[in-house]
Design a protein around this motif. Sequence first.
Motif, PDB file in Angstrom:
ATOM      1  N   THR A 199       2.468 -10.970  -2.171  1.00 21.39           N
ATOM      2  CA  THR A 199       1.001 -11.590  -1.587  1.00 21.39           C
ATOM      3  C   THR A 199       0.673 -10.702  -0.332  1.00 21.39           C
ATOM      4  OG1 THR A 199       1.049 -13.970  -2.103  1.00 21.39           O
ATOM      5  CG2 THR A 199       0.339 -13.773  -0.108  1.00 21.39           C
ATOM      6  N   ALA A 200       2.818 -10.391   0.593  1.00 18.20           N
ATOM      7  CA  ALA A 200       2.274  -9.170   1.622  1.00 18.20           C
ATOM      8  C   ALA A 200       2.128  -8.169   1.185  1.00 18.20           C
ATOM      9  CB  ALA A 200       3.566  -8.592   2.074  1.00 18.20           C
ATOM     10  N   ALA A 201       1.800  -7.201  -0.505  1.00 15.43           N
ATOM     11  CA  ALA A 201       1.376  -6.227   0.146  1.00 15.43           C
ATOM     12  C   ALA A 201      -0.677  -6.077  -0.086  1.00 15.43           C
ATOM     13  CB  ALA A 201       1.640  -5.710  -1.559  1.00 15.43           C
ATOM     14  N   TRP A 202      -0.465  -7.367  -0.950  1.00 15.66           N
ATOM     15  CA  TRP A 202      -2.182  -8.043  -0.632  1.00 15.66           C
ATOM     16  C   TRP A 202      -2.896  -8.282   0.434  1.00 15.66           C
ATOM     17  CZ3 TRP A 202      -4.712 -12.804   0.999  1.00 15.66           C
ATOM     18  CH2 TRP A 202      -6.255 -12.613   0.786  1.00 15.66           C
ATOM     19  N   ARG A 203      -1.784  -8.361   1.071  1.00  9.62           N
ATOM     20  CA  ARG A 203      -1.996  -8.592   2.797  1.00  9.62           C
ATOM     21  C   ARG A 203      -2.478  -7.286   3.334  1.00  9.62           C
ATOM     22  NH1 ARG A 203      -5.808 -11.258   4.734  1.00  9.62           N
ATOM     23  NH2 ARG A 203      -6.380  -9.296   5.263  1.00  9.62           N
ATOM     24  N   ALA A 204      -1.652  -6.725   3.224  1.00  4.89           N
ATOM     25  CA  ALA A 204      -1.782  -5.347   4.408  1.00  4.89           C
ATOM     26  C   ALA A 204      -2.607  -4.108   3.315  1.00  4.89           C
ATOM     27  CB  ALA A 204      -0.426  -4.659   3.767  1.00  4.89           C
ATOM     28  N   VAL A 205      -3.029  -4.437   1.932  1.00  4.61           N
ATOM     29  CA  VAL A 205      -4.027  -4.355   1.465  1.00  4.61           C
ATOM     30  C   VAL A 205      -5.578  -4.025   1.522  1.00  4.61           C
ATOM     31  CG1 VAL A 205      -2.536  -2.109  -0.033  1.00  4.61           C
ATOM     32  CG2 VAL A 205      -3.666  -3.559  -0.463  1.00  4.61           C
ATOM     33  N   LEU A 241     -10.436  -8.269  -7.896  1.00 10.56           N
ATOM     34  CA  LEU A 241     -11.073  -9.571  -8.816  1.00 10.56           C
ATOM     35  C   LEU A 241     -10.024 -10.757  -7.787  1.00 10.56           C
ATOM     36  CD1 LEU A 241     -11.458 -11.123 -10.736  1.00 10.56           C
ATOM     37  CD2 LEU A 241      -9.553 -10.544 -11.835  1.00 10.56           C
ATOM     38  N   VAL A 242      -9.120 -10.544  -6.709  1.00 12.56           N
ATOM     39  CA  VAL A 242      -8.875 -11.580  -6.771  1.00 12.56           C
ATOM     40  C   VAL A 242      -9.200 -12.167  -5.333  1.00 12.56           C
ATOM     41  CG1 VAL A 242      -6.171 -12.599  -4.492  1.00 12.56           C
ATOM     42  CG2 VAL A 242      -5.910 -11.424  -7.245  1.00 12.56           C
ATOM     43  N   ASP A 243      -9.546 -10.649  -4.734  1.00 12.11           N
ATOM     44  CA  ASP A 243     -10.671 -11.317  -3.402  1.00 12.11           C
ATOM     45  C   ASP A 243     -12.117 -11.510  -3.494  1.00 12.11           C
ATOM     46  OD1 ASP A 243      -9.161 -10.000  -1.541  1.00 12.11           O
ATOM     47  OD2 ASP A 243     -10.427  -8.055  -1.836  1.00 12.11           O
ATOM     48  N   SER A 244     -12.806 -11.833  -4.918  1.00 16.20           N
ATOM     49  CA  SER A 244     -13.471 -11.920  -5.359  1.00 16.20           C
ATOM     50  C   SER A 244     -12.915 -13.672  -5.818  1.00 16.20           C
ATOM     51  CB  SER A 244     -14.150 -11.328  -6.248  1.00 16.20           C
ATOM     52  OG  SER A 244     -13.485 -11.588  -7.523  1.00 16.20           O
ATOM     53  N   MET A 245     -12.530 -14.231  -6.572  1.00 12.92           N
ATOM     54  CA  MET A 245     -11.524 -15.408  -6.547  1.00 12.92           C
ATOM     55  C   MET A 245     -11.474 -16.405  -5.897  1.00 12.92           C
ATOM     56  SD  MET A 245      -8.664 -16.776  -8.332  1.00 12.92           S
ATOM     57  CE  MET A 245      -7.545 -16.231  -7.425  1.00 12.92           C
ATOM     58  N   LEU A 246     -11.409 -15.286  -4.553  1.00 14.58           N
ATOM     59  CA  LEU A 246     -10.831 -16.144  -3.157  1.00 14.58           C
ATOM     60  C   LEU A 246     -11.803 -16.482  -2.707  1.00 14.58           C
ATOM     61  CD1 LEU A 246      -7.534 -14.996  -1.412  1.00 14.58           C
ATOM     62  CD2 LEU A 246      -7.928 -17.151  -3.191  1.00 14.58           C
TER      63      LEU A 246
END
Length: 135
Positions: free
Chosen positions: A74-80, A6-11
């Motif tokens: 944010t670091a976890a999101w960036r890692a995966v 969801l965050v990816d599609s929004m960004l």
Amino acid sequence: TDMFRLVDSMLEKVSGGQIRRPEPGEKECMQCRALGTLVFGAAATQSAIEAIRSSPRSMNRYFFTAVGCCFLGTAAWRAVTPTAPLHHGGGAAEEARPPTCLDDLRDLEKLQRCLRSSVTFGPPRDDAPARDRPS
């Protein structure tokens, strides 16, 4: 992982495609992934250190704890999350970029015309040739 999608599609929508997942068969940018994880992880660590240094039950401790948790998430999101390469060519954004006069550097005359038309280093001088003065 649904939250990350969801965050990816929004960004991707907000950035106009600049922040996006790679297309099938497109190379992923591991440099962006590793560096982003490292930077956000370091910011989370620094926030945790500041929270520990703050006196118990103070607003500073609550503030730095909240900021640290945001950076850690944010670091976890960036890692995966895989990222499409935009800085070293090959991405869809590179193909969509409008051509500039510097794209073809083989023609010296064309390069000189480009530089004359796009580079100014101050107000025109009175003794400059007419061809070098901006119109």
